[in-house]
Scaffold this motif. Structure first.
Motif, PDB file in Angstrom:
ATOM      1  N   PRO A 378       0.816  -1.218   0.000  1.00 39.68           N
ATOM      2  CA  PRO A 378       0.000   0.000   0.000  1.00 39.68           C
ATOM      3  C   PRO A 378       0.850   1.268   0.000  1.00 39.68           C
ATOM      4  O   PRO A 378       1.799   1.402   0.778  1.00 39.68           O
ATOM      5  CB  PRO A 378      -0.804  -0.125   1.296  1.00 39.68           C
ATOM      6  N   PHE A 379       0.509   2.170  -0.886  1.00 35.45           N
ATOM      7  CA  PHE A 379       1.137   3.488  -1.008  1.00 35.45           C
ATOM      8  C   PHE A 379      -0.015   4.482  -0.850  1.00 35.45           C
ATOM      9  O   PHE A 379      -0.545   5.012  -1.808  1.00 35.45           O
ATOM     10  CB  PHE A 379       1.822   3.577  -2.363  1.00 35.45           C
ATOM     11  N   GLN A 380      -0.395   4.675   0.426  1.00 31.01           N
ATOM     12  CA  GLN A 380      -1.593   5.453   0.718  1.00 31.01           C
ATOM     13  C   GLN A 380      -1.343   6.954   0.623  1.00 31.01           C
ATOM     14  O   GLN A 380      -0.197   7.416   0.684  1.00 31.01           O
ATOM     15  CB  GLN A 380      -2.095   5.080   2.121  1.00 31.01           C
ATOM     16  N   LYS A 381      -2.415   7.700   0.491  1.00 32.81           N
ATOM     17  CA  LYS A 381      -2.313   9.154   0.420  1.00 32.81           C
ATOM     18  C   LYS A 381      -1.523   9.717   1.598  1.00 32.81           C
ATOM     19  O   LYS A 381      -0.800  10.699   1.474  1.00 32.81           O
ATOM     20  CB  LYS A 381      -3.712   9.780   0.418  1.00 32.81           C
ATOM     21  N   ARG A 382      -1.668   9.061   2.743  1.00 32.10           N
ATOM     22  CA  ARG A 382      -1.019   9.540   3.952  1.00 32.10           C
ATOM     23  C   ARG A 382       0.505   9.582   3.796  1.00 32.10           C
ATOM     24  O   ARG A 382       1.167  10.460   4.361  1.00 32.10           O
ATOM     25  CB  ARG A 382      -1.403   8.624   5.116  1.00 32.10           C
ATOM     26  N   ILE A 383       1.069   8.660   3.052  1.00 32.61           N
ATOM     27  CA  ILE A 383       2.518   8.661   2.843  1.00 32.61           C
ATOM     28  C   ILE A 383       2.946   9.926   2.102  1.00 32.61           C
ATOM     29  O   ILE A 383       3.917  10.592   2.473  1.00 32.61           O
ATOM     30  CB  ILE A 383       2.961   7.405   2.079  1.00 32.61           C
ATOM     31  N   ALA A 384       2.206  10.263   1.048  1.00 35.23           N
ATOM     32  CA  ALA A 384       2.511  11.477   0.295  1.00 35.23           C
ATOM     33  C   ALA A 384       2.357  12.716   1.165  1.00 35.23           C
ATOM     34  O   ALA A 384       3.175  13.648   1.105  1.00 35.23           O
ATOM     35  CB  ALA A 384       1.611  11.565  -0.932  1.00 35.23           C
ATOM     36  N   GLN A 385       1.317  12.741   1.988  1.00 35.25           N
ATOM     37  CA  GLN A 385       1.097  13.885   2.870  1.00 35.25           C
ATOM     38  C   GLN A 385       2.246  14.062   3.853  1.00 35.25           C
ATOM     39  O   GLN A 385       2.739  15.176   4.070  1.00 35.25           O
ATOM     40  CB  GLN A 385      -0.227  13.710   3.618  1.00 35.25           C
ATOM     41  N   GLN A 386       2.667  12.955   4.454  1.00 40.45           N
ATOM     42  CA  GLN A 386       3.745  13.034   5.441  1.00 40.45           C
ATOM     43  C   GLN A 386       5.083  13.403   4.792  1.00 40.45           C
ATOM     44  O   GLN A 386       5.878  14.149   5.371  1.00 40.45           O
ATOM     45  CB  GLN A 386       3.870  11.697   6.177  1.00 40.45           C
ATOM     46  N   ALA A 387       5.335  12.871   3.597  1.00 37.48           N
ATOM     47  CA  ALA A 387       6.581  13.206   2.907  1.00 37.48           C
ATOM     48  C   ALA A 387       6.621  14.694   2.563  1.00 37.48           C
ATOM     49  O   ALA A 387       7.631  15.378   2.788  1.00 37.48           O
ATOM     50  CB  ALA A 387       6.734  12.355   1.658  1.00 37.48           C
ATOM     51  N   ARG A 388       5.529  15.204   2.029  1.00 40.09           N
ATOM     52  CA  ARG A 388       5.501  16.616   1.643  1.00 40.09           C
ATOM     53  C   ARG A 388       5.598  17.535   2.862  1.00 40.09           C
ATOM     54  O   ARG A 388       6.187  18.628   2.778  1.00 40.09           O
ATOM     55  CB  ARG A 388       4.238  16.913   0.847  1.00 40.09           C
ATOM     56  N   PRO A 392      10.495  19.080   0.335  1.00 42.95           N
ATOM     57  CA  PRO A 392      10.396  18.538  -1.014  1.00 42.95           C
ATOM     58  C   PRO A 392      11.344  17.370  -1.245  1.00 42.95           C
ATOM     59  O   PRO A 392      12.398  17.257  -0.621  1.00 42.95           O
ATOM     60  CB  PRO A 392      10.770  19.729  -1.901  1.00 42.95           C
ATOM     61  N   ASP A 393      10.947  16.475  -2.145  1.00 37.44           N
ATOM     62  CA  ASP A 393      11.796  15.384  -2.614  1.00 37.44           C
ATOM     63  C   ASP A 393      11.515  15.186  -4.093  1.00 37.44           C
ATOM     64  O   ASP A 393      10.540  15.727  -4.637  1.00 37.44           O
ATOM     65  CB  ASP A 393      11.557  14.097  -1.817  1.00 37.44           C
ATOM     66  N   LEU A 394      12.345  14.407  -4.766  1.00 39.90           N
ATOM     67  CA  LEU A 394      12.172  14.210  -6.205  1.00 39.90           C
ATOM     68  C   LEU A 394      10.979  13.332  -6.534  1.00 39.90           C
ATOM     69  O   LEU A 394      10.437  13.412  -7.637  1.00 39.90           O
ATOM     70  CB  LEU A 394      13.443  13.606  -6.811  1.00 39.90           C
ATOM     71  N   ILE A 395      10.560  12.476  -5.610  1.00 40.34           N
ATOM     72  CA  ILE A 395       9.393  11.618  -5.875  1.00 40.34           C
ATOM     73  C   ILE A 395       8.150  12.470  -6.010  1.00 40.34           C
ATOM     74  O   ILE A 395       7.312  12.234  -6.886  1.00 40.34           O
ATOM     75  CB  ILE A 395       9.239  10.572  -4.759  1.00 40.34           C
ATOM     76  N   ASP A 396       8.002  13.463  -5.146  1.00 42.71           N
ATOM     77  CA  ASP A 396       6.960  14.491  -5.246  1.00 42.71           C
ATOM     78  C   ASP A 396       5.572  13.890  -5.432  1.00 42.71           C
ATOM     79  O   ASP A 396       4.783  14.331  -6.280  1.00 42.71           O
ATOM     80  CB  ASP A 396       7.293  15.457  -6.393  1.00 42.71           C
ATOM     81  N   ALA A 397       5.263  12.881  -4.632  1.00 41.04           N
ATOM     82  CA  ALA A 397       3.944  12.240  -4.728  1.00 41.04           C
ATOM     83  C   ALA A 397       2.876  13.151  -4.126  1.00 41.04           C
ATOM     84  O   ALA A 397       3.116  13.843  -3.136  1.00 41.04           O
ATOM     85  CB  ALA A 397       3.958  10.905  -3.996  1.00 41.04           C
ATOM     86  N   ASP A 398       1.706  13.148  -4.734  1.00 41.85           N
ATOM     87  CA  ASP A 398       0.579  13.927  -4.239  1.00 41.85           C
ATOM     88  C   ASP A 398      -0.428  12.991  -3.583  1.00 41.85           C
ATOM     89  O   ASP A 398      -0.324  11.769  -3.668  1.00 41.85           O
ATOM     90  CB  ASP A 398      -0.079  14.698  -5.378  1.00 41.85           C
ATOM     91  N   ASP A 399      -1.412  13.580  -2.930  1.00 42.59           N
ATOM     92  CA  ASP A 399      -2.405  12.776  -2.228  1.00 42.59           C
ATOM     93  C   ASP A 399      -3.745  12.746  -2.963  1.00 42.59           C
ATOM     94  O   ASP A 399      -4.806  12.622  -2.344  1.00 42.59           O
ATOM     95  CB  ASP A 399      -2.589  13.273  -0.800  1.00 42.59           C
ATOM     96  N   SER A 400      -3.694  12.826  -4.292  1.00 42.70           N
ATOM     97  CA  SER A 400      -4.945  12.809  -5.063  1.00 42.70           C
ATOM     98  C   SER A 400      -5.538  11.408  -5.157  1.00 42.70           C
ATOM     99  O   SER A 400      -6.750  11.251  -5.332  1.00 42.70           O
ATOM    100  CB  SER A 400      -4.709  13.365  -6.473  1.00 42.70           C
ATOM    101  N   ILE A 401      -4.701  10.397  -5.077  1.00 41.09           N
ATOM    102  CA  ILE A 401      -5.165   9.013  -5.153  1.00 41.09           C
ATOM    103  C   ILE A 401      -4.344   8.142  -4.203  1.00 41.09           C
ATOM    104  O   ILE A 401      -3.213   8.473  -3.864  1.00 41.09           O
ATOM    105  CB  ILE A 401      -5.037   8.416  -6.577  1.00 41.09           C
ATOM    106  N   ASP A 402      -4.953   7.030  -3.776  1.00 39.36           N
ATOM    107  CA  ASP A 402      -4.193   5.959  -3.147  1.00 39.36           C
ATOM    108  C   ASP A 402      -3.553   5.122  -4.247  1.00 39.36           C
ATOM    109  O   ASP A 402      -4.112   4.968  -5.342  1.00 39.36           O
ATOM    110  CB  ASP A 402      -5.113   5.063  -2.310  1.00 39.36           C
ATOM    111  N   ARG A 403      -2.388   4.571  -3.956  1.00 44.57           N
ATOM    112  CA  ARG A 403      -1.662   3.759  -4.921  1.00 44.57           C
ATOM    113  C   ARG A 403      -1.195   2.470  -4.258  1.00 44.57           C
ATOM    114  O   ARG A 403      -1.175   2.360  -3.027  1.00 44.57           O
ATOM    115  CB  ARG A 403      -0.439   4.518  -5.454  1.00 44.57           C
ATOM    116  N   ILE A 404      -0.771   1.521  -5.078  1.00 44.61           N
ATOM    117  CA  ILE A 404      -0.116   0.310  -4.601  1.00 44.61           C
ATOM    118  C   ILE A 404       1.197   0.177  -5.365  1.00 44.61           C
ATOM    119  O   ILE A 404       1.217   0.285  -6.597  1.00 44.61           O
ATOM    120  CB  ILE A 404      -0.981  -0.941  -4.812  1.00 44.61           C
TER     121      ILE A 404
END
Length: 497
Positions: A378-388, A392-404
């Motif tokens: 699981p690559f949940q929205k929460r991971i992107a939120q906590q990283a941001r 900043p990092d190069l992965i730069d994931a957003d919390d628009s969707i959950d991912r796996i």
């Protein structure tokens, strides 16, 4: 000093001013830095410290063991005076040939950089790239602090953090790289820089997910986090179509519905020769002595034939995880990222992808020593939120969707199968990718940014092409600034922007 002039040139006096040097010889001649040659015990042992035997099969001209940033700087300056291929090695867990291994050139081992220095008042800890995760956990045991590391104890710190680093605690604290406060970095020109968000903001950002493109890290200053005992272990299930469907549905539902940031899972299917093994091994984790009732019911209710989850120290959990490493095997790892599908489209997507993996892995079951596996993470929205939230990092994931995040592995014995198994892995992850793109086009899956996770990336995959264009442009600009002669870009392995 330490270089040689070919005899025939000396005899004839031709090109008398031309001295031919190699990094091994010039470093060895200094007499202050440990340089080991083939057949020495230290060289032989260090070559066994790779996860993939294909990396061990590549023979460096020497292995150099610096023990300070100043010694690393000296080695880098020596490298700059040659045209040799070279490599740098932290833990050697990346199985891609030449990423941390080299044939015929010098290998720099960071093994001596094993410092773990904690400020118990602030939780700030200096960690060297020579550490593995189980070693750090053991050194921090009893302090009340822990680090955001990976999930397998034998993983080296250097490659994990520079690739981003997915952790059991990522839903609380983001990537492993998100906890870095400062890097001590030896640049391509041999200078030593302390890189933070305030001193070198662009370089600091690129080191979070940018890999080994920008210099050699000799120390990671990390923010540790309070932690007591944890709860975790493995569930074991045997394969059947019904069990497969229930487990895959459980990971889909967990990705969408789990609200407890202290809970994490890895859901892994494994097959071995002629289906002598055809099973599921699930990794469950809770950052506390016990999970609240119901946290993992979607998995435990399926009926595992083994469940060894219990309260334990984090150091014990890290050490326990090392059973997954298959010594003396060649390992190929690839990855893909999928938007978490709706419950209605679960069968059409996740079950279909798992069936694709089983179909391709069917073709490998006669390969000696084969272990084929796929992990759903699981690559949940929460991971992107906590990283941001942590910069900043190069992965730069957003919390628009959950991912796996899907990890696909093939482990096998004969080196003669290397190219064929590389093609098999490419067929596996390409089949996954093509299906995802098609489902996004027809609306079965939501649109969304789907970066590749560098720590699981296969050398044939386009890691940089899957990042945001802005991230790639930033990395390219910083690389041109800090490595204008291409010491890292052209002479050692890795994903290049």
């Amino acid at each position: 000093m330490g270089c040689s002039v070919p005899t025939f040139l000396a005899i004839f006096g031709l090109l008398a001013s031309k001295v031919y040097c190699d990094t091994c010889s010039s470093t060895e001649a200094l007499g202050t830095i440990n340089v080991t040659r083939p057949l020495s015990l230290a060289y032989i042992f260090e070559q066994t410290q790779y996860w993939s035997a294909s990396c061990s099969a590549l023979a460096p001209s020497c292995i150099i063991f610096p023990n300070s940033a100043a010694e690393v700087a000296t080695i880098v300056k020596a490298l700059a005076n040659t045209t040799e291929k070279w490599a740098i090695k932290s833990g050697g867990h990346n199985p891609n040939n030449y990423f941390s291994s080299v044939e015929g050139g010098p290998l720099i081992s960071m093994d001596k950089f094993d410092q773990v220095i904690l400020d118990p008042a602030t939780g700030i800890v200096d960690v060297g790239p020579g550490n593995r995760l189980d070693g750090i956990a053991a050194k921090l045991q009893g302090t009340g602090w822990t680090f955001v590391g990976g999930r397998i104890g034998n993983t080296g710190v250097g490659g994990l953090v520079l690739g981003g680093g997915l952790s059991y605690m990522s839903t609380q604290y983001g990537w492993a790289a998100s906890s870095v406060l400062e890097y001590q970095l030896v640049l391509a020109n041999g200078t030593i820089a302390n890189v933070s968000a305030t001193s070198h903001p662009d370089l600091f950002t690129t080191l979070r997910g940018g890999g080994n493109n920008f210099g050699i890290v000799t120390n990671y200053r990390l923010q540790a986090h309070h932690q007591g005992n944890v709860w975790g272990g493995n569930l074991l299930f045997l394969h059947s179509p019904s069990t497969d469907s229930k487990i895959l549905k459980a990971v889909r539902d967990f990705t969408e519905y789990n609200e407890d940031e202290k809970a994490a899972v890895i859901v892994t299917a494994e097959r071995a020769n002629l289906n002598a093994v055809d099973s599921w091994i699930l990794f469950l984790f809770y950052d506390g002595a016990a999970p609240p009732a119901g946290t993992f019911d979607n998995f435990t209710s399926i009926g595992p034939i083994l469940n060894d989850c219990r309260e334990r120290t984090y150091a014990d959990l890290m050490a326990f995880s090392n059973w997954v490493i298959v010594k003396a095997s060649i390992v190929d790892i690839g990855t893909e990222t999928i938007p978490n599908p709706s419950s209605e489209n679960f069968s059409k997507t996740i079950e279909a992808l798992h069936a694709h993996w089983r179909n391709v892995s069917d073709t490998t079951l006669l390969v000696p020593g084969i272990v084929a596996s796929i992990a759903w993470q699981p690559f949940q929205k929460r991971i992107a939120q906590q990283a941001r939230a942590r910069g900043p990092d190069l992965i730069d994931a957003d919390d628009s969707i959950d991912r796996i995040i899907i990890e696909m592995n093939y482990s096998f014995l004969p080196l003669t199968e290397y190219d064929r198994m590389a093609d098999t892995l490419e067929a596996t992850y390409s089949g996954v990718r093509n299906r995802i793109v098609g489902w996004q086009a027809d609306g079965t899956l939501p649109q969304g940014y789907l970066p590749l996770f560098a720590n699981y990336g296969f050398y044939r995959q386009d890691y940089w092409g899957r990042l945001r264009p802005e991230s790639r442009a930033l990395a390219k600009r910083v690389t041109d600034e800090v490595d204008p002669e291409g010491l890292f870009r052209t002479r050692t392995g890795g994903f290049r922007p």
